[in-house]
Each structure stands twice: as structure tokens, then as C-alpha cells.
Design a protein around this motif. Structure first.
Motif, PDB file in Angstrom:
ATOM      1  N   UNK A  79       0.802  -1.060   0.493  1.00 46.41           N
ATOM      2  CA  UNK A  79       0.177   0.243   0.099  1.00 46.41           C
ATOM      3  C   UNK A  79       0.489   1.497  -0.026  1.00 46.41           C
ATOM      4  N   UNK A  80       1.685   1.419   0.835  1.00 42.03           N
ATOM      5  CA  UNK A  80       2.969   2.449   1.108  1.00 42.03           C
ATOM      6  C   UNK A  80       3.699   2.891  -0.608  1.00 42.03           C
ATOM      7  N   UNK A  81       4.231   1.843  -1.528  1.00 46.05           N
ATOM      8  CA  UNK A  81       4.993   1.346  -2.425  1.00 46.05           C
ATOM      9  C   UNK A  81       4.109   2.098  -3.152  1.00 46.05           C
ATOM     10  N   UNK A  82       2.491   2.111  -3.575  1.00 42.19           N
ATOM     11  CA  UNK A  82       1.971   1.527  -4.430  1.00 42.19           C
ATOM     12  C   UNK A  82       1.794   2.989  -4.207  1.00 42.19           C
ATOM     13  N   UNK A  83       1.229   4.182  -2.863  1.00 41.90           N
ATOM     14  CA  UNK A  83       0.971   5.588  -3.026  1.00 41.90           C
ATOM     15  C   UNK A  83       2.052   6.412  -3.296  1.00 41.90           C
ATOM     16  N   UNK A  84       3.241   5.900  -2.657  1.00 42.14           N
ATOM     17  CA  UNK A  84       4.603   7.019  -3.223  1.00 42.14           C
ATOM     18  C   UNK A  84       5.569   6.719  -4.807  1.00 42.14           C
ATOM     19  N   UNK A  85       5.209   5.825  -4.648  1.00 43.24           N
ATOM     20  CA  UNK A  85       5.306   5.049  -6.329  1.00 43.24           C
ATOM     21  C   UNK A  85       4.218   5.405  -7.581  1.00 43.24           C
ATOM     22  N   UNK A  86       2.979   5.664  -7.145  1.00 39.11           N
ATOM     23  CA  UNK A  86       2.173   6.556  -8.649  1.00 39.11           C
ATOM     24  C   UNK A  86       2.109   8.440  -8.261  1.00 39.11           C
ATOM     25  N   UNK A  87       2.252   7.978  -7.134  1.00 39.03           N
ATOM     26  CA  UNK A  87       2.314  10.356  -6.546  1.00 39.03           C
ATOM     27  C   UNK A  87       4.097  10.560  -7.904  1.00 39.03           C
ATOM     28  N   UNK A 115       8.596   8.070 -13.624  1.00 37.58           N
ATOM     29  CA  UNK A 115       7.737   7.684 -14.279  1.00 37.58           C
ATOM     30  C   UNK A 115       7.635   5.904 -14.007  1.00 37.58           C
ATOM     31  N   UNK A 116       9.131   5.473 -14.768  1.00 34.77           N
ATOM     32  CA  UNK A 116       9.144   3.709 -14.914  1.00 34.77           C
ATOM     33  C   UNK A 116       9.664   3.559 -13.420  1.00 34.77           C
ATOM     34  N   UNK A 117      10.280   4.195 -12.815  1.00 36.89           N
ATOM     35  CA  UNK A 117      10.652   3.598 -11.419  1.00 36.89           C
ATOM     36  C   UNK A 117       9.409   3.454 -10.315  1.00 36.89           C
ATOM     37  N   UNK A 118       8.940   5.027 -10.502  1.00 34.68           N
ATOM     38  CA  UNK A 118       8.255   4.787  -9.239  1.00 34.68           C
ATOM     39  C   UNK A 118       6.763   3.943  -9.499  1.00 34.68           C
ATOM     40  N   UNK A 119       6.367   3.554 -10.932  1.00 32.18           N
ATOM     41  CA  UNK A 119       5.796   2.180 -11.451  1.00 32.18           C
ATOM     42  C   UNK A 119       5.793   0.652 -10.599  1.00 32.18           C
ATOM     43  N   UNK A 120       7.480   0.543 -11.609  1.00 32.42           N
ATOM     44  CA  UNK A 120       7.505  -0.532 -10.617  1.00 32.42           C
ATOM     45  C   UNK A 120       8.162  -0.657  -9.198  1.00 32.42           C
ATOM     46  N   UNK A 121       8.088   0.690  -8.447  1.00 29.19           N
ATOM     47  CA  UNK A 121       8.221   1.089  -7.023  1.00 29.19           C
ATOM     48  C   UNK A 121       6.888   0.044  -6.209  1.00 29.19           C
ATOM     49  N   UNK A 122       6.224  -0.382  -7.109  1.00 30.56           N
ATOM     50  CA  UNK A 122       4.439  -0.848  -6.381  1.00 30.56           C
ATOM     51  C   UNK A 122       4.928  -2.438  -5.963  1.00 30.56           C
ATOM     52  N   UNK A 123       6.290  -3.033  -6.829  1.00 27.19           N
ATOM     53  CA  UNK A 123       6.458  -4.230  -6.601  1.00 27.19           C
ATOM     54  C   UNK A 123       7.655  -4.631  -5.067  1.00 27.19           C
ATOM     55  N   UNK A 124       8.115  -3.202  -4.903  1.00 30.58           N
ATOM     56  CA  UNK A 124       9.260  -3.462  -4.096  1.00 30.58           C
ATOM     57  C   UNK A 124       9.447  -3.945  -2.013  1.00 30.58           C
TER      58      UNK A 124
END
Length: 205
Positions: A79-87, A115-124
Motif C-alpha cells: 500500500x505504501x509503495x503504491x501510494x509513493x510510486x504512483x504519486x 515514471x518508470x521507477x515509480x510504477x515498478x516501485x509498487x513491487x518493492x
């Protein structure tokens, strides 16, 4: 120590490859690295609380509690990674613009990479939970292998080879590609680990 060395190595390799395209690309990638590192450090802080609970539950043979601990850690870290990455992806241009005023090449490079790193951060979060879980359970070899995937085993060959085939895009998307591959490996290793834990749970019932 190994994880810190791999992080330093990955940054050095990014700078080495980015140097071929000028200072703006180096600056843009440097800004992205700092931004993503902020999110990574927050996840690591959360994981520091997860590890002892997982380790104690495993040692006490409380496998149901361990399962719940893993599930909770994955949910909240993701959840945190999704919020951070998408933002980071949505406001990428605004964020990168805070690092410079006039360098439009840096802003464009940083925007694409963020953009690319933010979206892949969802997996982190998912990946980090399992790489830390193996260490908490005393499975050092598996933990080392999984922990070294993202910025070592996969990232190093990708950052060395991909720019030769894809030019500057190979630099911008090297980390996201490594993130995706690492997450896939984590799924397979996680399924195997849960199989072991289910067997142990049945033996203790």
C-alpha cells in the motif's frame, strides 16, 4: 554489508553509463535515485519491525501467526509503495523540476525515469518482505540470493548490456526491468517457502 555494496555499485554503474549522454542525464538519474531511495528507506524501517516478529513466530512454531505477519507486512508495505510510486509517477515533472530551473534535458530524462521507477516501485514492498523474511527465518543463503537480485544479480548485467541495445532508454529502464524480474523470482521462491511452512504447520498440529 553486501546489500549496501550492491547499492553503491548500482549507482556507480548508472553514472558510468549516463556519463556517455552528458551531465543532464547524470543529474536526472541522480535525482531519481534520491527520490526512490527515500521511499526505500521508509520500507526498510517498516521491515525492521517485521523481521523480529517473523523470527520469533517461526522460532516458537507459531506458524499461523507467522502467516498473518507475512500477509500484514505485504499488504501495508505494498500500500505504501503504491501510494509513493504512483504519486512519484503522476507528479514526476514537478518533482524533478525541484532539482533544477533551466535544464530541460535533465527534467525530461528525470521525468521518464521517475515514471518508470515509480510504477515498478509498487513491487518493492512485496520483494523486500520476502528477502527480509528469509533472513529472519535463518535461511541466510536464500535471503542473500533474493536480496542480491534487484541491484546485483539482475541489475548489473542489465545496466551493462541494455544501453548497448537500447541507448539511453536502457539506462532509464534498467532498474524497473530488474525490479520486475526480481518480483517474478520472489513469487516462485515465496510459493516454495509457504509450502515448507504449511508442511511444518501440519506436523505440529
Amino acid at each position: 554489508m553486501i546489500f549496501q555494496l550492491l547499492t553503491s555499485l548500482s549507482i556507480s554503474l548508472i553514472n558510468m553509463r549516463a556519463k556517455e549522454y552528458g551531465d543532464s542525464v547524470i543529474a536526472g538519474m541522480g535525482a531519481v535515485t534520491r527520490i526512490i531511495s527515500m521511499g526505500s528507506l521508509m520500507v526498510f524501517g517498516f521491515i525492521k519491525g517485521f523481521q523480529p516478529i517473523a523470527g520469533y513466530s517461526y522460532g516458537a512454531r507459531k506458524y499461523d501467526r507467522l502467516r498473518e505477519t507475512i500477509r500484514t507486512a505485504i499488504i501495508w508495505s505494498t500500500v505504501f509503495c503504491a501510494v509513493f510510486g504512483i504519486a512519484a509517477a503522476i507528479f514526476s515533472k514537478t518533482i524533478i523540476s525541484g532539482f533544477t530551473k533551466d535544464d530541460m534535458d535533465m527534467i525530461e530524462t528525470g521525468r521518464k525515469a521517475l515514471i518508470a521507477n515509480g510504477l515498478s516501485f509498487l513491487l518493492f514492498g512485496f520483494y523486500t518482505v520476502y528477502s527480509s523474511l528469509y533472513l529472519a527465518l535463518g535461511k541466510a543463503k536464500e535471503g542473500l540470493i533474493l536480496g542480491a537480485c534487484r541491484q546485483g544479480l539482475f541489475f548489473v548485467p542489465i545496466i551493462l548490456i541494455l544501453p548497448l541495445l537500447w541507448n539511453i532508454n536502457g539506462i532509464l529502464y534498467a532498474q524497473p526491468i530488474s525490479d520486475i524480474i526480481s518480483a517474478v523470482i520472489t513469487v516462485f521462491m515465496g510459493v516454495h517457502l509457504h509450502g515448507e511452512l504449511d508442511l511444518l504447520r501440519r506436523l505440529t498440529e
